[in-house]
Design an enzyme around this catalytic site. Structure first.
Site, PDB file in Angstrom:
ATOM      1  N   GLY A   1       0.815  -1.217   0.000  1.00  0.00           N
ATOM      2  CA  GLY A   1       0.000   0.000   0.000  1.00  0.00           C
ATOM      3  C   GLY A   1       0.844   1.262   0.000  1.00  0.00           C
ATOM      4  O   GLY A   1       0.485   2.261   0.619  1.00  0.00           O
TER       5      GLY A   1
ATOM      6  N   SER B   1       0.752  -3.475   5.244  1.00  0.00           N
ATOM      7  CA  SER B   1       1.123  -3.650   6.645  1.00  0.00           C
ATOM      8  C   SER B   1       1.675  -2.344   7.194  1.00  0.00           C
ATOM      9  O   SER B   1       2.723  -1.872   6.753  1.00  0.00           O
ATOM     10  CB  SER B   1       2.174  -4.750   6.739  1.00  0.00           C
ATOM     11  OG  SER B   1       2.926  -4.598   7.901  1.00  0.00           O
TER      12      SER B   1
ATOM     13  N   VAL C   1       9.355   8.072   0.582  1.00  0.00           N
ATOM     14  CA  VAL C   1       9.960   9.117  -0.258  1.00  0.00           C
ATOM     15  C   VAL C   1       9.265   9.052  -1.619  1.00  0.00           C
ATOM     16  O   VAL C   1       8.296   8.319  -1.787  1.00  0.00           O
ATOM     17  CB  VAL C   1      11.488   8.920  -0.405  1.00  0.00           C
ATOM     18  CG1 VAL C   1      12.236   9.340   0.828  1.00  0.00           C
ATOM     19  CG2 VAL C   1      11.800   7.477  -0.788  1.00  0.00           C
TER      20      VAL C   1
ATOM     21  N   ALA D   1       8.692  13.839  -6.171  1.00  0.00           N
ATOM     22  CA  ALA D   1       8.819  14.682  -7.362  1.00  0.00           C
ATOM     23  C   ALA D   1       8.394  13.866  -8.574  1.00  0.00           C
ATOM     24  O   ALA D   1       8.707  12.680  -8.675  1.00  0.00           O
ATOM     25  CB  ALA D   1      10.261  15.152  -7.534  1.00  0.00           C
TER      26      ALA D   1
ATOM     27  N   LYS E   1       5.979  21.887 -10.477  1.00  0.00           N
ATOM     28  CA  LYS E   1       7.370  21.635 -10.875  1.00  0.00           C
ATOM     29  C   LYS E   1       7.516  21.892 -12.367  1.00  0.00           C
ATOM     30  O   LYS E   1       6.829  21.269 -13.178  1.00  0.00           O
ATOM     31  CB  LYS E   1       7.716  20.177 -10.539  1.00  0.00           C
ATOM     32  CG  LYS E   1       9.063  19.729 -11.060  1.00  0.00           C
ATOM     33  CD  LYS E   1       9.371  18.289 -10.677  1.00  0.00           C
ATOM     34  CE  LYS E   1      10.629  17.801 -11.374  1.00  0.00           C
ATOM     35  NZ  LYS E   1      10.926  16.390 -11.113  1.00  0.00           N
TER      36      LYS E   1
ATOM     37  N   VAL F   1       1.770 -10.348   5.179  1.00  0.00           N
ATOM     38  CA  VAL F   1       1.719 -11.632   4.476  1.00  0.00           C
ATOM     39  C   VAL F   1       2.774 -12.548   5.091  1.00  0.00           C
ATOM     40  O   VAL F   1       3.947 -12.177   5.185  1.00  0.00           O
ATOM     41  CB  VAL F   1       2.028 -11.439   2.973  1.00  0.00           C
ATOM     42  CG1 VAL F   1       2.028 -12.776   2.245  1.00  0.00           C
ATOM     43  CG2 VAL F   1       1.032 -10.478   2.344  1.00  0.00           C
TER      44      VAL F   1
ATOM     45  N   LEU G   1       8.663  -0.273  -6.893  1.00  0.00           N
ATOM     46  CA  LEU G   1      10.050  -0.634  -6.576  1.00  0.00           C
ATOM     47  C   LEU G   1      10.312  -2.128  -6.725  1.00  0.00           C
ATOM     48  O   LEU G   1      11.449  -2.546  -6.920  1.00  0.00           O
ATOM     49  CB  LEU G   1      10.386  -0.164  -5.155  1.00  0.00           C
ATOM     50  CG  LEU G   1      10.362   1.366  -4.977  1.00  0.00           C
ATOM     51  CD1 LEU G   1      10.516   1.749  -3.515  1.00  0.00           C
ATOM     52  CD2 LEU G   1      11.448   2.040  -5.810  1.00  0.00           C
TER      53      LEU G   1
ATOM     54  N   THR H   1      11.720   9.479 -12.143  1.00  0.00           N
ATOM     55  CA  THR H   1      11.035   8.612 -13.109  1.00  0.00           C
ATOM     56  C   THR H   1      10.247   7.460 -12.480  1.00  0.00           C
ATOM     57  O   THR H   1       9.479   6.795 -13.179  1.00  0.00           O
ATOM     58  CB  THR H   1      12.063   8.017 -14.097  1.00  0.00           C
ATOM     59  OG1 THR H   1      13.212   7.589 -13.361  1.00  0.00           O
ATOM     60  CG2 THR H   1      12.468   9.033 -15.127  1.00  0.00           C
TER      61      THR H   1
ATOM     62  N   ILE I   1       7.772   7.149 -10.188  1.00  0.00           N
ATOM     63  CA  ILE I   1       6.306   7.212 -10.135  1.00  0.00           C
ATOM     64  C   ILE I   1       5.757   7.114 -11.554  1.00  0.00           C
ATOM     65  O   ILE I   1       4.724   6.488 -11.791  1.00  0.00           O
ATOM     66  CB  ILE I   1       5.836   8.480  -9.382  1.00  0.00           C
ATOM     67  CG1 ILE I   1       6.252   8.364  -7.909  1.00  0.00           C
ATOM     68  CG2 ILE I   1       4.325   8.679  -9.507  1.00  0.00           C
ATOM     69  CD1 ILE I   1       6.042   9.597  -7.071  1.00  0.00           C
TER      70      ILE I   1
HETATM   71  P1  FAD Z   1       6.887   0.912  -0.801  1.00  0.00           P
HETATM   72  O1  FAD Z   1       6.615   2.340  -0.559  1.00  0.00           O
HETATM   73  O2  FAD Z   1       8.092   0.308  -0.138  1.00  0.00           O
HETATM   74  O3  FAD Z   1       5.602   0.111  -0.355  1.00  0.00           O
HETATM   75  C1  FAD Z   1       5.647  -1.275  -0.103  1.00  0.00           C
HETATM   76  C2  FAD Z   1       4.336  -1.700   0.496  1.00  0.00           C
HETATM   77  O4  FAD Z   1       4.330  -3.113   0.609  1.00  0.00           O
HETATM   78  C3  FAD Z   1       4.070  -1.148   1.892  1.00  0.00           C
HETATM   79  O5  FAD Z   1       2.726  -0.801   2.021  1.00  0.00           O
HETATM   80  C4  FAD Z   1       4.404  -2.342   2.784  1.00  0.00           C
HETATM   81  O6  FAD Z   1       3.711  -2.293   4.002  1.00  0.00           O
HETATM   82  C5  FAD Z   1       3.903  -3.467   1.904  1.00  0.00           C
HETATM   83  N1  FAD Z   1       4.483  -4.779   2.244  1.00  0.00           N
HETATM   84  C6  FAD Z   1       5.747  -5.210   2.059  1.00  0.00           C
HETATM   85  N2  FAD Z   1       5.879  -6.466   2.526  1.00  0.00           N
HETATM   86  C7  FAD Z   1       4.674  -6.841   2.993  1.00  0.00           C
HETATM   87  C8  FAD Z   1       4.160  -8.016   3.617  1.00  0.00           C
HETATM   88  N3  FAD Z   1       4.929  -9.077   3.869  1.00  0.00           N
HETATM   89  N4  FAD Z   1       2.870  -8.047   3.978  1.00  0.00           N
HETATM   90  C9  FAD Z   1       2.049  -6.977   3.760  1.00  0.00           C
HETATM   91  N5  FAD Z   1       2.477  -5.846   3.172  1.00  0.00           N
HETATM   92  C10 FAD Z   1       3.766  -5.779   2.810  1.00  0.00           C
HETATM   93  N6  FAD Z   1      10.071   8.358  -7.360  1.00  0.00           N
HETATM   94  C11 FAD Z   1       9.707   9.446  -8.038  1.00  0.00           C
HETATM   95  O7  FAD Z   1       8.937   9.339  -8.991  1.00  0.00           O
HETATM   96  N7  FAD Z   1      10.165  10.672  -7.673  1.00  0.00           N
HETATM   97  C12 FAD Z   1      11.060  10.846  -6.684  1.00  0.00           C
HETATM   98  O8  FAD Z   1      11.424  11.969  -6.359  1.00  0.00           O
HETATM   99  C13 FAD Z   1      11.536   9.687  -6.007  1.00  0.00           C
HETATM  100  N8  FAD Z   1      12.467   9.781  -5.025  1.00  0.00           N
HETATM  101  C14 FAD Z   1      12.919   8.626  -4.446  1.00  0.00           C
HETATM  102  C15 FAD Z   1      13.976   8.691  -3.536  1.00  0.00           C
HETATM  103  C16 FAD Z   1      14.489   7.518  -2.983  1.00  0.00           C
HETATM  104  C17 FAD Z   1      15.651   7.578  -2.061  1.00  0.00           C
HETATM  105  C18 FAD Z   1      13.893   6.274  -3.275  1.00  0.00           C
HETATM  106  C19 FAD Z   1      14.393   5.020  -2.638  1.00  0.00           C
HETATM  107  C20 FAD Z   1      12.833   6.218  -4.156  1.00  0.00           C
HETATM  108  C21 FAD Z   1      12.367   7.378  -4.763  1.00  0.00           C
HETATM  109  N9  FAD Z   1      11.349   7.324  -5.698  1.00  0.00           N
HETATM  110  C22 FAD Z   1      10.977   8.439  -6.369  1.00  0.00           C
HETATM  111  C23 FAD Z   1      10.652   6.078  -5.944  1.00  0.00           C
HETATM  112  C24 FAD Z   1       9.330   6.085  -5.172  1.00  0.00           C
HETATM  113  O9  FAD Z   1       9.563   6.347  -3.819  1.00  0.00           O
HETATM  114  C25 FAD Z   1       8.654   4.740  -5.328  1.00  0.00           C
HETATM  115  O10 FAD Z   1       8.539   4.441  -6.691  1.00  0.00           O
HETATM  116  C26 FAD Z   1       7.277   4.778  -4.748  1.00  0.00           C
HETATM  117  O11 FAD Z   1       7.293   5.243  -3.433  1.00  0.00           O
HETATM  118  C27 FAD Z   1       6.661   3.407  -4.797  1.00  0.00           C
HETATM  119  O12 FAD Z   1       7.124   2.565  -3.806  1.00  0.00           O
HETATM  120  P2  FAD Z   1       6.379   1.193  -3.655  1.00  0.00           P
HETATM  121  O13 FAD Z   1       4.940   1.459  -3.430  1.00  0.00           O
HETATM  122  O14 FAD Z   1       6.740   0.343  -4.795  1.00  0.00           O
HETATM  123  O15 FAD Z   1       7.061   0.568  -2.364  1.00  0.00           O
END
Ligand code: FAD
Length: 504
Positions: A14, A40, A48, A51, A79, A187, A335, A346, A348
């Site tokens: 989420g 979770s 993070v 942008a 932006k 999970v 990610l 890039t 998002i």
């Molecule tokens: P996460 O935010 O890590 O979410 C993972 C989810 O999975 C969470 O809800 C967690 O609770 C859940 N989860 C994991 N394991 C389990 C489990 N076993 N059971 C239940 N739930 C679980 N992108 C941009 O476009 N612009 C930016 O400026 C930018 N800056 C960034 C800077 C940094 C340093 C980093 C690392 C990334 C940046 N990004 C940026 C990328 C951006 O942050 C991610 O693409 C975006 O936040 C998506 O993350 P996510 O949802 O894939 O993962």
């Protein structure tokens, strides 16, 4: 008649990717599909990613979000591009602005006329010929005015900065209103079908079993389904993109609300600055081969413009992409699909384009391997092209002051990038390949900003005489300057249209 349609979707995670997926699928599929999102709170999100690039507007429009409400709710700002400081040499500054550069003449891009005028000593810095860059330098902002087709104001491209936590909350409310079921829990087990390894269900620590037909892995760097369960594999690009850590924190604002992200090259990487209405996001992206985590945190703290609002949080990553983005009945989004570091904001966008691609290849009756292969090929192409653009920023530098810069300046780069560099260095030509994300204006701004000087320019420019070419360039510069003078400041625009309520 049996109904084999894929109608039960489970999104695991989420963060930004989970809630963007939920919101978009709820909108396009409607209430007859079942969409469940598991997240979770204990594990949390990366927190993070604040942008964006202009395509996010397409995503928001598809969801029919009201822009002012969206900005207000996420305490966001606008932006117009990214300022790169100290990249070519310490002391340099250029902006990669969104939107068009200048005004093309016939079929020839404006920048070729600029290259000639510059060679003749008759043009100002390239910055002056992009409406977005010129407005960013002046802290001005307004949306494009599309009904003025001959004005630079018609070409004003923009994106958003926003609070990542508030963005997920906003999309969660949107998704739940449209029937998405959210389940809180961790999970603990992933159950696969014994015959083909497809995922059958996930089981939470509470014992709850959640079956599904299609699983979207939004579990972040963990890749709980795509990697930990299906072992899809990872292509490691850290030899080209060596940053593997980021120290992030927020601080108080000190100064005007700027309409651009800033990226300042540092001794072992670079530091971001993302201005929001209520605070500034900061982070030092670095390689721990060249600076320790403690030292990077200390440097970040010493370079803040305002009082820190938290301790630095260190995130660890390996740049690269998933070998298979879609495997069996699991699609990796966010990610979990790979990470190429945040230099050009890039990630998002990659979430948004993965969702769009998934809807393009949406399965009808079960899963078709030719669809899956094509989905993966498109994803590969998109990642590879962005990778080259990011490597360009590091490699095209004259910096010799630290081991980090000596490494990236002298490293071998992908053949595809070598070709692009050679083409630009000879006659300033840039070609966008197929649907690659960054178009000619982006490549040209970054190449020039990083001190690459082409020897020539397109022969088409000589089809008009030199005075006419110079006059065109100067006229465009003048029109852009007068448009910028007439624009409101970014701060005033927000105050008038979308100021967020500030908590005490
Ligand atoms: P996460 O935010 O890590 O979410 C993972 C989810 O999975 C969470 O809800 C967690 O609770 C859940 N989860 C994991 N394991 C389990 C489990 N076993 N059971 C239940 N739930 C679980 N992108 C941009 O476009 N612009 C930016 O400026 C930018 N800056 C960034 C800077 C940094 C340093 C980093 C690392 C990334 C940046 N990004 C940026 C990328 C951006 O942050 C991610 O693409 C975006 O936040 C998506 O993350 P996510 O949802 O894939 O993962």
């Amino acid at each position: 008649m049996s109904d084999n349609r894929v109608k039960s979707i489970v999104i695991v995670g989420g963060g930004t990717s989970g809630w963007m997926s939920a919101a978009a699928l709820a909108k396009v599929l409607g209430p007859t599909y079942s969409i469940t999102l598991v997240e979770s709170e204990e594990i949390g999100t990366v927190g993070v990613g604040e942008a964006t690039i202009p395509m996010i507007k397409v995503f928001n429009q598809a969801l029919e979000l009201d822009e002012a409400d969206f900005i207000r709710s996420t305490k966001g700002s606008f932006k117009l591009g990214i300022e790169f400081v100290n990249w070519g040499q310490v002391g340099d500054s250029y902006i990669h602005g969104f939107g068009k550069i200048g005004q093309d003449l016939g079929l020839t891009a404006f920048y070729h006329y600029w290259l000639k005028a510059r060679q003749l000593g008759q043009a100002e810095d390239f910055d002056h010929y992009s409406i977005c860059t010129a407005a960013a330098r002046a802290n001005k902002f307004m949306p494009a005015v599309p009904d003025r087709p001959n004005s630079p104001l018609a070409d004003l491209g923009y994106a958003y900065h926003f609070d990542a936590g508030l963005y997920a909350k906003y999309l969660r409310a949107y998704s739940e209103k449209r029937g998405v079921t959210r389940i809180e829990g961790k999970v603990k087990e992933v159950q696969q079908r014994p015959d083909d390894g497809f995922i059958d269900a996930i089981v939470l620590e509470s014992g709850q079993r959640i079956p599904g037909q299609l699983f979207i892995d939004c579990t972040g760097f963990r890749g709980l389904l795509i990697e930990q369960t299906l072992k899809a594999g990872y292509v490691d690009w850290s030899h080209w993109l060596p940053a593997n850590r980021a120290a992030a924190l927020q601080c108080e604002t000190n100064g005007p609300l700027t309409p651009y992200t800033r990226s300042t090259a540092q001794e072992a990487g670079w530091q971001w600055r993302i201005p929001l209405q209520h605070r500034v996001g900061n982070g030092y992206v670095f390689s721990n081969e060249y600076i320790s985590e403690d030292e990077a945190c200390a440097k970040l703290l010493s370079r803040l413009e305002g009082r820190p609002l938290m301790d630095p949080k260190v995130l660890r990553f390996t740049t690269g992409k998933r070998r298979k983005f879609w495997d069996k009945n699991v699609v990796a989004v966010g990610l979990s699909s790979g990470f190429m570091e945040p230099l050009e904001s890039t990630s998002i966008h990659l979430i948004q384009s993965a969702i769009a691609r998934l809807t393009n290849f949406w399965p009808r009756e079960g899963f078709d391997q030719t669809d899956i292969d094509e989905f993966n090929a498109h994803s590969d192409f998109e990642f590879d092209k962005i990778r080259d653009f990011l490597i360009l920023h590091y490699h095209a530098t004259e910096r010799t002051d630290t081991p980090f810069w000596n490494y990236v300046r002298t490293m071998d780069v992908p053949e595809s990038l070598k070709r692009k560099l050679a083409l630009f260095k000879s006659n300033g030509r840039v070609y966008r390949q197929a649907e690659e994300l960054f178009a000619e204006p982006s490549w040209v701004q970054v190449m020039l900003g990083q001190r690459l000087q082409p020897a020539g320019y397109s022969g088409m420019v000589d089809a008009i005489d030199s005075e006419a070419a110079v006059r065109h360039v100067q006229t465009v510069g003048g029109v852009i300057a007068s448009c910028v003078r007439a624009m409101p400041t970014h701060q005033d625009f927000i105050a008038r249209h979308c100021a967020a309520p500030m908590a005490a």
